[in-house]
Scaffold this motif. Structure first.
Motif, PDB file in Angstrom:
ATOM      1  N   ALA A 135       0.829  -1.213   0.000  1.00  0.00           N
ATOM      2  CA  ALA A 135       0.000   0.000   0.000  1.00  0.00           C
ATOM      3  C   ALA A 135       0.858   1.255   0.000  1.00  0.00           C
ATOM      4  O   ALA A 135       0.501   2.263  -0.638  1.00  0.00           O
ATOM      5  CB  ALA A 135      -0.922  -0.013   1.220  1.00  0.00           C
ATOM      6  N   ALA A 136       1.991   1.230   0.700  1.00  0.00           N
ATOM      7  CA  ALA A 136       2.889   2.384   0.711  1.00  0.00           C
ATOM      8  C   ALA A 136       3.432   2.655  -0.683  1.00  0.00           C
ATOM      9  O   ALA A 136       3.524   3.813  -1.122  1.00  0.00           O
ATOM     10  CB  ALA A 136       4.028   2.146   1.693  1.00  0.00           C
ATOM     11  N   CYS A 137       3.796   1.596  -1.406  1.00  0.00           N
ATOM     12  CA  CYS A 137       4.281   1.761  -2.782  1.00  0.00           C
ATOM     13  C   CYS A 137       3.186   2.322  -3.679  1.00  0.00           C
ATOM     14  O   CYS A 137       3.438   3.200  -4.516  1.00  0.00           O
ATOM     15  CB  CYS A 137       4.771   0.422  -3.330  1.00  0.00           C
ATOM     16  N   ALA A 138       1.964   1.809  -3.523  1.00  0.00           N
ATOM     17  CA  ALA A 138       0.853   2.302  -4.342  1.00  0.00           C
ATOM     18  C   ALA A 138       0.609   3.787  -4.078  1.00  0.00           C
ATOM     19  O   ALA A 138       0.342   4.566  -5.011  1.00  0.00           O
ATOM     20  CB  ALA A 138      -0.408   1.493  -4.047  1.00  0.00           C
ATOM     21  N   ARG A 139       0.709   4.191  -2.823  1.00  0.00           N
ATOM     22  CA  ARG A 139       0.526   5.606  -2.482  1.00  0.00           C
ATOM     23  C   ARG A 139       1.649   6.448  -3.079  1.00  0.00           C
ATOM     24  O   ARG A 139       1.403   7.566  -3.573  1.00  0.00           O
ATOM     25  CB  ARG A 139       0.490   5.765  -0.966  1.00  0.00           C
ATOM     26  N   ALA A 140       2.859   5.931  -3.060  1.00  0.00           N
ATOM     27  CA  ALA A 140       3.976   6.661  -3.662  1.00  0.00           C
ATOM     28  C   ALA A 140       3.742   6.886  -5.151  1.00  0.00           C
ATOM     29  O   ALA A 140       4.032   7.967  -5.682  1.00  0.00           O
ATOM     30  CB  ALA A 140       5.276   5.894  -3.439  1.00  0.00           C
ATOM     31  N   LEU A 141       3.226   5.873  -5.836  1.00  0.00           N
ATOM     32  CA  LEU A 141       2.949   6.026  -7.262  1.00  0.00           C
ATOM     33  C   LEU A 141       1.861   7.073  -7.507  1.00  0.00           C
ATOM     34  O   LEU A 141       1.950   7.872  -8.447  1.00  0.00           O
ATOM     35  CB  LEU A 141       2.524   4.678  -7.853  1.00  0.00           C
ATOM     36  N   TRP A 174       1.455  -1.465 -11.917  1.00  0.00           N
ATOM     37  CA  TRP A 174       2.455  -0.411 -11.810  1.00  0.00           C
ATOM     38  C   TRP A 174       2.899   0.118 -13.175  1.00  0.00           C
ATOM     39  O   TRP A 174       3.352   1.253 -13.282  1.00  0.00           O
ATOM     40  CB  TRP A 174       3.683  -0.941 -11.076  1.00  0.00           C
ATOM     41  N   ALA A 175       2.785  -0.701 -14.209  1.00  0.00           N
ATOM     42  CA  ALA A 175       3.328  -0.325 -15.521  1.00  0.00           C
ATOM     43  C   ALA A 175       2.747   0.991 -16.014  1.00  0.00           C
ATOM     44  O   ALA A 175       3.446   1.800 -16.637  1.00  0.00           O
ATOM     45  CB  ALA A 175       3.075  -1.432 -16.536  1.00  0.00           C
ATOM     46  N   SER A 176       1.468   1.245 -15.741  1.00  0.00           N
ATOM     47  CA  SER A 176       0.843   2.470 -16.243  1.00  0.00           C
ATOM     48  C   SER A 176       1.377   3.724 -15.546  1.00  0.00           C
ATOM     49  O   SER A 176       1.169   4.840 -16.036  1.00  0.00           O
ATOM     50  CB  SER A 176      -0.678   2.392 -16.083  1.00  0.00           C
TER      51      SER A 176
END
Length: 333
Positions: A135-141, A174-176
């Motif tokens: 979730a932290a990575c998703a928020r960073a993106l 993540w690719a998008s």
């Protein structure tokens, strides 16, 4: 993580050297040594091992103001066990670690600074640690998109941490968001939806000398790799950089492809070479170099890592980049 490096089979005991390791921290140190301003957002335990991690990063010039200390979880641990001259076993102890419980607050603090970062770098290691880290990575993106920050993702698949199926479920989303995607040739399919860039066999998780827990550099055709890179470019990725080990690296963009052969050095330890490669590529990108120049610096920093022991210890400074000589020119297609 804290890293303990044995001098032989662990079951026989012996001595162990204490250091720190971690894909993102290796890249952070590599960039700092090349003169860039780097902030590391992560979590360690409120313990002596966590203090070692933060102290090492600070000593290498990395800003750790966004790092959190988790009083309820220990700092992760990694054991290196050399078994053959070019094969090192790794043993992770990260379940329930502070890094696995990383929260969104760390990345939100990083983006709350007066000026947003120029580049956000993530790897496929962190989301493999648990739901909180994912979730932290998703928020960073999301924050990178909101602030128009360039995103670099190094796939860095670790079969000891998650399956290819679980990795693909995350990395395809993540690719998008990704501007620069860096992967070994076998890792590219993890980022593609089924049917995109598929010219034939996908390539399985063959072994690789080094950590022994990543996807391998299989004998896959250039046409297969180019097809899969084209599929990723079609999803909006601007640069697809494929690490080919001893064969060098190739970058694919909308303008075509550029290949750079590997530097010839005496191989001492392959651990950390991929992270050093990423640091070199991002350093040249931040300096405004073209794709050929980015690859040139990347294979150079990667060669320094291969010729040195440790995850990050051999990373060069900017003044040392010329020590390997000018090398051959990039091959443009």
């Amino acid at each position: 993580m804290v890293a303990l490096r044995g001098d032989g089979p662990l079951k026989l005991g012996g001595t162990m050297a204490v250091s720190v390791a971690g894909a993102e921290s290796n890249v952070a140190i590599g960039l700092a040594r090349l003169g860039h301003t780097v902030r590391w957002a992560g979590a360690v335990g409120d313990d002596e091992a966590g203090e070692l991690v933060l102290r090492t990063l600070r000593a290498e010039g990395v800003d750790v103001r966004d790092a959190g200390r988790d009083p309820g979880a220990p700092t992760g641990l990694l054991l290196f066990e050399p078994r053959l001259p070019e094969v090192t076993r790794v043993h992770y102890y990260r379940a329930g670690s502070a890094g696995s419980r990383l929260g969104t607050d760390a990345v939100e603090r990083a983006f709350a600074a007066a000026a947003p970062p120029r580049v956000l770098h993530l790897t496929g290691v962190t989301p493999a640690l648990g739901a909180g880290a994912r979730a932290a990575c998703a928020r960073a993106l999301e924050l990178a998109r909101e602030h128009s920050v360039r995103v670099c993702v190094d796939v860095n698949f670790r079969s000891r941490l998650w399956s290819r199926e679980d990795a693909a479920a995350v990395l395809r989303d993540w690719a998008s968001y990704t501007d620069v995607l860096i992967a070994s040739d076998d890792e590219l399919p993890l980022c593609l939806r089924a049917g995109l860039g598929d010219r034939g066999e996908r390539g399985g998780p063959a072994g690789r000398a080094g950590r022994g827990d990543q996807a391998g550099n299989g004998d896959r055709s250039g046409a297969q790799i180019a097809d899969q890179a084209a599929g990723l470019l079609g999803l909006g990725v601007r640069e697809v950089v494929v690490k080919l080990g001893a064969r060098g690296a190739t970058a694919y963009t909308g303008e075509g492809e550029v290949h750079r052969p590997a530097r010839t050095v005496r191989a001492i330890d392959a651990v950390g070479a991929g992270d050093a490669f990423v640091a070199g590529y991002l350093s040249a990108l931040l300096d405004g170099a073209d794709v050929a120049g980015r690859l040139e610096r990347a294979v150079t920093t990667g060669a320094f890592a291969v010729a040195s022991r440790g995850d990050w210890e051999g990373a060069p400074t900017r003044a040392e980049l010329g020590m390997l000589g000018a090398g051959d020119g990039a091959v443009l297609r």
